[in-house]
Motif scaffolding. Structure first.
Motif, PDB file in Angstrom:
ATOM      1  N   VAL A 297       0.851  -1.183   0.000  1.00  0.00           N
ATOM      2  CA  VAL A 297       0.000   0.000   0.000  1.00  0.00           C
ATOM      3  C   VAL A 297       0.889   1.236   0.000  1.00  0.00           C
ATOM      4  O   VAL A 297       1.814   1.339   0.818  1.00  0.00           O
ATOM      5  CB  VAL A 297      -0.928   0.032   1.233  1.00  0.00           C
ATOM      6  N   ALA A 298       0.636   2.169  -0.915  1.00  0.00           N
ATOM      7  CA  ALA A 298       1.388   3.416  -0.966  1.00  0.00           C
ATOM      8  C   ALA A 298       0.899   4.328   0.156  1.00  0.00           C
ATOM      9  O   ALA A 298      -0.275   4.712   0.198  1.00  0.00           O
ATOM     10  CB  ALA A 298       1.199   4.095  -2.322  1.00  0.00           C
ATOM     11  N   ALA A 299       1.796   4.669   1.074  1.00  0.00           N
ATOM     12  CA  ALA A 299       1.410   5.416   2.269  1.00  0.00           C
ATOM     13  C   ALA A 299       0.784   6.765   1.942  1.00  0.00           C
ATOM     14  O   ALA A 299      -0.063   7.269   2.681  1.00  0.00           O
ATOM     15  CB  ALA A 299       2.626   5.600   3.173  1.00  0.00           C
ATOM     16  N   ALA A 300       1.181   7.378   0.837  1.00  0.00           N
ATOM     17  CA  ALA A 300       0.709   8.722   0.514  1.00  0.00           C
ATOM     18  C   ALA A 300      -0.678   8.726  -0.121  1.00  0.00           C
ATOM     19  O   ALA A 300      -1.267   9.790  -0.309  1.00  0.00           O
ATOM     20  CB  ALA A 300       1.702   9.400  -0.419  1.00  0.00           C
ATOM     21  N   ARG A 301      -1.210   7.533  -0.447  1.00  0.00           N
ATOM     22  CA  ARG A 301      -2.477   7.483  -1.159  1.00  0.00           C
ATOM     23  C   ARG A 301      -3.632   7.267  -0.191  1.00  0.00           C
ATOM     24  O   ARG A 301      -3.578   6.417   0.689  1.00  0.00           O
ATOM     25  CB  ARG A 301      -2.460   6.364  -2.204  1.00  0.00           C
ATOM     26  N   LYS A 302      -4.687   8.025  -0.348  1.00  0.00           N
ATOM     27  CA  LYS A 302      -5.880   7.882   0.459  1.00  0.00           C
ATOM     28  C   LYS A 302      -6.655   6.652  -0.011  1.00  0.00           C
ATOM     29  O   LYS A 302      -6.897   6.469  -1.198  1.00  0.00           O
ATOM     30  CB  LYS A 302      -6.772   9.120   0.307  1.00  0.00           C
ATOM     31  N   ALA A 303      -7.017   5.780   0.938  1.00  0.00           N
ATOM     32  CA  ALA A 303      -7.745   4.568   0.578  1.00  0.00           C
ATOM     33  C   ALA A 303      -9.221   4.870   0.410  1.00  0.00           C
ATOM     34  O   ALA A 303      -9.866   5.419   1.311  1.00  0.00           O
ATOM     35  CB  ALA A 303      -7.549   3.499   1.653  1.00  0.00           C
ATOM     36  N   LEU A 304      -9.775   4.517  -0.745  1.00  0.00           N
ATOM     37  CA  LEU A 304     -11.208   4.636  -0.954  1.00  0.00           C
ATOM     38  C   LEU A 304     -11.919   3.567  -0.130  1.00  0.00           C
ATOM     39  O   LEU A 304     -11.333   2.566   0.254  1.00  0.00           O
ATOM     40  CB  LEU A 304     -11.542   4.476  -2.434  1.00  0.00           C
TER      41      LEU A 304
END
Length: 439
Positions: A146-153
């Motif tokens: 999981v890319a830490a900078a990306r907000k999870a939908l």
């Protein structure tokens, strides 16, 4: 549930299927690995491991724990809340064989450097062993990156799903997901059963969940609808999904879904029935113990409510149903109810089929009778029970009243990985038996 190579529940075959690549000969593991099972193989060190099956250009990951007591190792597969204990572990030379429960399959591995394994997942229930490459690394405890900078939908909730095979055939399903942060668990229900315990992660607008139970290796991927504008830096719940479903070496389907809290499947008690004019089943199959036979007209079953379970030792959904039925039978047999298991195996060799079913009986503490009924094919199963209109799934459960007449046929099984659907399944089963016993 039955999974064919395309994993379409309305077709013959079983999934829901996996197998692994090899690191030794095609001999069965018990023949190839003769070392004392009580000696812990050096390749298996205690801790949590992340295993990966490599197939169709995809990685199908799963977690497993290794624990050693008294020099004897145990491997526990982890699929969401499910824990599958594997204790048949042997070694020969630098190779370690981990038998996969009741299934005629194994992980065959050897060390690949410090805290790493490589090898194969091998299924032996076909004409030729079915193999998928396998590797594992100790210490990793997340299935997908999981890319830490990306907000999870948010994929949380209930979805109305349509699966589509590569040949264009479609079938309905219901997807249920529970999401906490980036972690997701859930499953898909179909008219012939469920895809059992799935777990994984959300990375931005992408969902990935997988499972490995010894008989199946599944990977489901999805992303939100391409026409929907999104900003992944903000809270967002997509209402349309587009995805892929990979199973083992070659099984592939696409799927689409729309968020729908009221999504449901057709009534599992109305999908099949008896042929016109037929009320009773007439069969006589060999018992798994040599020399005996089983028929619903036997004195043991006369005047009793009888539950007939169409199953296979290769079928994880059948194992889910058996995990319910075996203890249920012990608690209820004194009430005047019996259970007959009709085994349809992936071999025409009756003796070998009986051995597979006997192993299942012993490992799962099955107290009811099991018979060798035929090969693992839905059309063949229907021919062996000619009074039935059709057989759509393994498992299928048939309820006979005290007169021996068929009163209900239930297609598929929603296992414990489905939560409230499993509870509803158990309630319906008990209500049916209680009604028939009261007559």
């Amino acid at each position: 549930m039955t999974y064919s190579p395309s994993l379409r529940p309305v077709l013959a075959g079983l999934s829901l299927t996996l197998a692994l690549g090899a690191c030794q000969s095609d001999k069965k593991p018990e023949a190839a690995a003769t070392a004392d099972a009580a000696t812990a193989p050096a390749t298996l060190t205690d801790g949590t491991w992340r295993g990966v099956l490599s197939a169709q250009g995809q990685e199908i990951p799963f977690l497993f724990d290794v624990a050693t007591a008294g020099g004897k190792p145990t491997v526990t597969l982890r699929n969401g809340e499910e824990r599958l204990k594997l204790d048949e572990i042997t070694s020969a030379g630098d190779s370690t064989t981990i038998r996969l429960g009741v299934f005629d399959a194994a992980l065959v591995v050897r060390a690949d450097g410090e805290d790493k394994l490589k090898g194969s997942w091998v299924k032996y229930d076909g004409k030729e062993p079915y193999r998928v490459p396998f590797a594992a690394t100790k210490g990793e405890q997340q299935l997908f990156a999981v890319a830490a900078a990306r907000k999870a939908l948010s994929f949380d909730g209930t979805w109305k799903v349509t699966f589509k095979g590569d040949d264009g055939e479609t079938y309905p399903a219901v997807g249920i997901f529970k999401q906490t942060g980036t972690d997701v668990t859930g499953t898909f229900l179909t008219t012939t059963g469920d895809y059992r315990y799935l777990a994984g992660q959300v990375d931005g607008a992408n969902l990935k969940v997988s499972t490995f139970d010894g008989s199946h290796g599944f990977l489901f991927t999805a992303h939100n609808g391409p026409k929907e504008p999104i900003d992944i830096t903000k809270e967002y719940a997509p209402n349309t999904l587009f995805g892929d479903f990979y199973s083992g070496k070659s099984g592939h389907e696409t799927w689409t879904a729309v968020r729908d809290p009221t999504a449901k499947l057709p009534d599992a008690n109305a999908l099949t029935g008896m042929k016109p004019g037929q009320k009773k089943l007439d069969f006589k199959f060999p018992n798994i113990f040599e020399g005996g036979s089983i028929s619903p007209s036997d004195p043991k079953y006369r005047g009793k409510v009888v539950v007939i379970q169409i199953l296979g030792s290769w079928c994880p959904n059948c194992m889910d149903e058996t995990n319910f039925l075996a203890p249920w039978y012990e608690k209820n047999k004194s009430r005047g109810v019996e259970v007959i298991g009709l085994g349809y195996e992936r071999t025409a060799d009756q003796k070998l089929a009986a051995q597979k079913l006997l192993k299942m009986k012993q490992r799962m503490n099955i107290g009811y009778d099991l018979a060798v009924a035929g090969i693992a094919d839905k059309e063949a199963a229907a021919k062996s029970l000619p009074q039935l209109a059709q057989v759509l799934a393994f498992p299928t459960t048939i309820f006979l009243d005290k007169k021996g007449e068929v009163r209900k046929i239930h297609t598929g099984f929603s296992g414990p990985g489905t939560g409230k659907y499993y509870e509803a399944e158990m309630a319906d089963f008990n209500q049916t038996v209680d009604k028939l016993l009261a007559e």
